[in-house]
Scaffold this active site. Structure first.
Site, PDB file in Angstrom:
ATOM      1  N   ASP A  96      35.482  24.379  82.393  1.00 22.98           N
ATOM      2  CA  ASP A  96      35.818  25.796  83.219  1.00 22.98           C
ATOM      3  C   ASP A  96      37.245  25.823  82.884  1.00 22.98           C
ATOM      4  OD1 ASP A  96      32.880  25.579  85.707  1.00 22.98           O
ATOM      5  OD2 ASP A  96      33.815  23.422  84.900  1.00 22.98           O
ATOM      6  N   GLU A 108      23.382  29.066  89.679  1.00 19.99           N
ATOM      7  CA  GLU A 108      24.074  28.465  90.983  1.00 19.99           C
ATOM      8  C   GLU A 108      22.654  28.081  91.755  1.00 19.99           C
ATOM      9  OE1 GLU A 108      27.751  30.852  91.427  1.00 19.99           O
ATOM     10  OE2 GLU A 108      28.263  30.504  89.505  1.00 19.99           O
TER      11      GLU A 108
END
Length: 254
Positions: free
Chosen positions: A9, A128
């Site tokens: 990330d 998500e």
């Protein structure tokens, strides 16, 4: 063949890590970590722009261009990719696949447009998921902050019908918690689609990856366990092999 995929990330120029996609902490130079994981024997890499929503676009093209100079495995890039042109730019920079979430929720036909342009194998639906009740998860965007109202299982089924060739399934509840993947979520999604599912969020030890595959995952995304050197890709691969999983035979690159 089960794939082991380090997840990186990115915020600006830095590799970061958080818990439940929040409280982001700087880890280091993403290219250095990408090279390290490649040398440890990673099957693929996953780059996610953690702050793309702030800028309305993906900012990883230069990082990807640098990575592919010394890393020779498939790379998936996600975050802020909102059009076929955005995807084209990322693919031209050296990525092999693009992961889309927010833009796909806003305009599901984008999935089909990308699949028709680049092939389904290039289009990864990023989900998500946050658990609402037993057997029910809702899809979110913006690092788990924006509610879409979409049921995860139904949304994944729709996206696959539209042309998504793979699913990156991130449990926001488990992400960064080191307590294992959400096995019920993996089973619920993987049992409904015939494309590969990448489990993401919660790996605390190598056996968590084994459990995720047993639940139906085709690939294991991992971050915290590698970034903080609690294990290596090679070590996780060996644990998978010892537990009967079909993983790539090659060892770490010398």
């Amino acid at each position: 063949m089960i794939r082991l995929i380090p997840r990186l990330d990115i915020k600006g120029p830095n590799l970061i890590k958080g818990v439940k996609l929040e409280g982001l902490r700087k880890i280091g130079n993403p290219n250095e970590y990408a090279r390290k994981y490649y040398e440890q024997g990673a099957d693929e890499l996953l780059y996610m722009d953690a702050v793309a929503s702030l800028y309305g676009r993906n900012n990883l093209t230069e990082i990807v261009k640098e990575t592919v100079k010394s890393v020779f495995i498939p790379i998936t890039v996600g975050g802020g990719i909102r059009s076929v042109d955005d995807a084209r730019e990322i693919l031209r920079s050296g990525a092999d696949k693009v992961a889309i979430n927010t833009a796909a929720v806003a305009r599901p036909e984008l999935i089909t447009e990308m699949a028709n342009t680049f092939g389904s194998q290039c289009v990864v639906l990023s989900v998500e998921a946050i658990k609402q009740s037993e057997g029910k998860w809702l899809a979110f965007t913006d690092n788990g902050r924006e509610h879409t109202g979409l049921d995860v299982v139904e949304w994944v089924k729709q996206a696959v019908e539209l042309g998504a060739g793979e699913v990156l399934l991130t449990s926001v509840d488990r992400e960064g918690g080191r307590k294992g993947y959400d096995l019920e979520l993996i089973e619920a999604v993987s049992s409904q689609v015939n494309v590969p599912v990448i489990a993401s969020g919660g790996m605390g030890q190598a056996m968590d990856g084994v459990d995720a595959v047993d639940a139906g995952a085709d690939a294991i995304a991992m971050a915290d366990i590698l970034h903080y050197e609690r294990d290596t890709v090679a070590g996780i691969r060996e644990a998978c092999r010892q537990n009967g999983l079909n993983v790539r035979a090659e060892e770490a690159i010398a």
